[in-house]
Design a protein around this motif. Sequence first.
Motif, PDB file in Angstrom:
ATOM      1  N   TYR A 198       6.874 -13.245  -7.651  1.00  0.00           N
ATOM      2  CA  TYR A 198       5.977 -12.109  -7.859  1.00  0.00           C
ATOM      3  C   TYR A 198       5.127 -11.861  -6.622  1.00  0.00           C
ATOM      4  N   ILE A 199       4.640 -12.936  -6.005  1.00  0.00           N
ATOM      5  CA  ILE A 199       3.879 -12.792  -4.763  1.00  0.00           C
ATOM      6  C   ILE A 199       4.735 -12.104  -3.705  1.00  0.00           C
ATOM      7  N   HIS A 200       5.988 -12.501  -3.623  1.00  0.00           N
ATOM      8  CA  HIS A 200       6.895 -11.890  -2.648  1.00  0.00           C
ATOM      9  C   HIS A 200       7.111 -10.416  -2.948  1.00  0.00           C
ATOM     10  N   ASP A 201       7.187 -10.060  -4.234  1.00  0.00           N
ATOM     11  CA  ASP A 201       7.457  -8.664  -4.613  1.00  0.00           C
ATOM     12  C   ASP A 201       6.292  -7.735  -4.291  1.00  0.00           C
ATOM     13  N   ILE A 202       5.049  -8.228  -4.440  1.00  0.00           N
ATOM     14  CA  ILE A 202       3.911  -7.329  -4.237  1.00  0.00           C
ATOM     15  C   ILE A 202       3.565  -7.167  -2.757  1.00  0.00           C
ATOM     16  N   LEU A 203       4.074  -8.052  -1.911  1.00  0.00           N
ATOM     17  CA  LEU A 203       3.800  -7.911  -0.475  1.00  0.00           C
ATOM     18  C   LEU A 203       4.696  -6.819   0.110  1.00  0.00           C
ATOM     19  N   PRO A 204       4.133  -5.946   0.921  1.00  0.00           N
ATOM     20  CA  PRO A 204       4.935  -4.857   1.488  1.00  0.00           C
ATOM     21  C   PRO A 204       5.847  -5.363   2.607  1.00  0.00           C
ATOM     22  N   LYS A 205       6.824  -4.550   2.915  1.00  0.00           N
ATOM     23  CA  LYS A 205       7.719  -4.872   4.022  1.00  0.00           C
ATOM     24  C   LYS A 205       7.150  -4.254   5.297  1.00  0.00           C
ATOM     25  N   LEU A 206       6.567  -5.096   6.129  1.00  0.00           N
ATOM     26  CA  LEU A 206       5.967  -4.636   7.381  1.00  0.00           C
ATOM     27  C   LEU A 206       6.944  -4.865   8.532  1.00  0.00           C
ATOM     28  N   ARG A 207       7.204  -3.799   9.259  1.00  0.00           N
ATOM     29  CA  ARG A 207       8.097  -3.881  10.415  1.00  0.00           C
ATOM     30  C   ARG A 207       7.282  -3.696  11.689  1.00  0.00           C
ATOM     31  N   LEU A 208       7.556  -4.544  12.652  1.00  0.00           N
ATOM     32  CA  LEU A 208       6.786  -4.513  13.884  1.00  0.00           C
ATOM     33  C   LEU A 208       6.929  -3.177  14.602  1.00  0.00           C
ATOM     34  N   ALA A 209       8.101  -2.590  14.559  1.00  0.00           N
ATOM     35  CA  ALA A 209       8.336  -1.323  15.248  1.00  0.00           C
ATOM     36  C   ALA A 209       7.609  -0.160  14.582  1.00  0.00           C
ATOM     37  N   HIS A 210       7.348  -0.267  13.266  1.00  0.00           N
ATOM     38  CA  HIS A 210       6.670   0.813  12.528  1.00  0.00           C
ATOM     39  C   HIS A 210       5.438   0.256  11.814  1.00  0.00           C
ATOM     40  N   LEU A 211       4.703  -0.616  12.510  1.00  0.00           N
ATOM     41  CA  LEU A 211       3.597  -1.309  11.866  1.00  0.00           C
ATOM     42  C   LEU A 211       2.504  -0.346  11.416  1.00  0.00           C
ATOM     43  N   SER A 212       2.139   0.593  12.262  1.00  0.00           N
ATOM     44  CA  SER A 212       1.047   1.512  11.913  1.00  0.00           C
ATOM     45  C   SER A 212       1.403   2.361  10.697  1.00  0.00           C
ATOM     46  N   SER A 213       2.624   2.895  10.672  1.00  0.00           N
ATOM     47  CA  SER A 213       3.032   3.723   9.537  1.00  0.00           C
ATOM     48  C   SER A 213       3.176   2.884   8.268  1.00  0.00           C
ATOM     49  N   ASP A 214       3.651   1.639   8.396  1.00  0.00           N
ATOM     50  CA  ASP A 214       3.765   0.775   7.222  1.00  0.00           C
ATOM     51  C   ASP A 214       2.391   0.426   6.657  1.00  0.00           C
ATOM     52  N   ARG A 243       0.054  -2.661 -14.488  1.00  0.00           N
ATOM     53  CA  ARG A 243       0.815  -2.180 -15.641  1.00  0.00           C
ATOM     54  C   ARG A 243       1.936  -1.235 -15.245  1.00  0.00           C
ATOM     55  N   GLN A 244       1.720  -0.453 -14.191  1.00  0.00           N
ATOM     56  CA  GLN A 244       2.731   0.512 -13.760  1.00  0.00           C
ATOM     57  C   GLN A 244       3.665  -0.041 -12.683  1.00  0.00           C
ATOM     58  N   PHE A 245       3.511  -1.333 -12.376  1.00  0.00           N
ATOM     59  CA  PHE A 245       4.390  -2.008 -11.422  1.00  0.00           C
ATOM     60  C   PHE A 245       4.330  -1.370 -10.035  1.00  0.00           C
ATOM     61  N   TYR A 246       3.122  -0.924  -9.637  1.00  0.00           N
ATOM     62  CA  TYR A 246       2.928  -0.446  -8.269  1.00  0.00           C
ATOM     63  C   TYR A 246       2.603  -1.668  -7.400  1.00  0.00           C
ATOM     64  N   TYR A 247       3.646  -2.373  -7.016  1.00  0.00           N
ATOM     65  CA  TYR A 247       3.459  -3.676  -6.393  1.00  0.00           C
ATOM     66  C   TYR A 247       2.644  -3.614  -5.107  1.00  0.00           C
ATOM     67  N   SER A 248       2.943  -2.663  -4.244  1.00  0.00           N
ATOM     68  CA  SER A 248       2.217  -2.601  -2.979  1.00  0.00           C
ATOM     69  C   SER A 248       0.745  -2.269  -3.199  1.00  0.00           C
ATOM     70  N   ASP A 249       0.458  -1.439  -4.219  1.00  0.00           N
ATOM     71  CA  ASP A 249      -0.940  -1.128  -4.523  1.00  0.00           C
ATOM     72  C   ASP A 249      -1.682  -2.368  -5.005  1.00  0.00           C
ATOM     73  N   VAL A 250      -1.000  -3.174  -5.808  1.00  0.00           N
ATOM     74  CA  VAL A 250      -1.623  -4.404  -6.307  1.00  0.00           C
ATOM     75  C   VAL A 250      -2.046  -5.303  -5.154  1.00  0.00           C
ATOM     76  N   SER A 251      -1.147  -5.517  -4.209  1.00  0.00           N
ATOM     77  CA  SER A 251      -1.465  -6.396  -3.078  1.00  0.00           C
ATOM     78  C   SER A 251      -2.558  -5.795  -2.202  1.00  0.00           C
ATOM     79  N   ALA A 252      -2.541  -4.478  -2.010  1.00  0.00           N
ATOM     80  CA  ALA A 252      -3.568  -3.840  -1.180  1.00  0.00           C
ATOM     81  C   ALA A 252      -4.953  -3.984  -1.816  1.00  0.00           C
ATOM     82  N   ILE A 253      -5.032  -3.740  -3.126  1.00  0.00           N
ATOM     83  CA  ILE A 253      -6.324  -3.853  -3.815  1.00  0.00           C
ATOM     84  C   ILE A 253      -6.806  -5.300  -3.817  1.00  0.00           C
TER      85      ILE A 253
END
Length: 294
Positions: free
Chosen positions: A66-82, A255-265
């Motif tokens: 679950y920890i892995h799922d909520i973390l976003p995929k950050l790419r070094l080449a597109h770090l700012s946009s990610d 509840r809505q499975f917005y994984y990236s939002d969960v990790s950001a908050i």
Amino acid sequence: MRTHLYQIAEPRAALLLQQYAASTAAKRRRTWLFAAVIVLCAALAAWGGEVNLRKLVEGLPRFWSYIHDILPKLRLAHLSSDLAEWFWNWDGWLALLGETLLVAYVGTFLGAGIGFFLSFFASANLVKSVIARTIVRRSLEFCRTVPDIVFALLFVYALGLGPIPGVLAIAIHTAGALGKQFSEVVENVDMNPVEGVKATGANWFERVRFAVLPQVLSNFVSYTLLRFEINVRGASVMGFVGAGGIGKELLGSIRQFYYSDVSAILLMIIATVFAIDLLTERLRFRLIGMEERA
């Protein structure tokens, strides 16, 4: 400088050694008995709570998944946009986080004020009436025994959604917790200044103001700052029941499975709590240092 060595008679020495061995053995038996009671209580608690180590071991991989799922995929080449995509609603979350801080601050301020006032009436060295002390102490116990989230649920039902239920819930629980801590500090003050002020004809309130308060004020502030740290974390959770703040947004994202939002908050909450902990810790150490120098 002369030193004298006294030799104990052998029968007397043997008796003393025997008594020492018996005392040590008795102390060792008490230690083992206490450890056995602790282990037995832990085993009974685990049995009553249906603790299953097998389930724990089997469930740990899912936790890390679950920890892995909520973390976003950050790419070094597109770090700012990610990062921009990850914190797409940072201003809205920051506003809710500010509301959480305000709920914690106002609740702590109100609760500390109530606990400050009641602590003097709960102290045995200032109030001789057993009935009065008992009433105050049992009231403080009630306030801190009921979980603050339960108070929040009650106030949400009575007052509706919003930050007010969270403020009231934190204030009541804080009053009970700080009132107990403050009263213990008051009971450990030096009573000589109190007796000196009393000898001048001062009344009870004047004795508290001029003889007790200067001795306890720095500890009161230190405990209040520590409680504020705790209340910031508590206020984040109270949003789960509609008591305002960032908790409601976090629960909705879960509840809505917005994984990236969960990790950001969660990251914003953790960073805020870390910053508050560091700031209040420095303030508390400074107060303690000022008290020692005084």
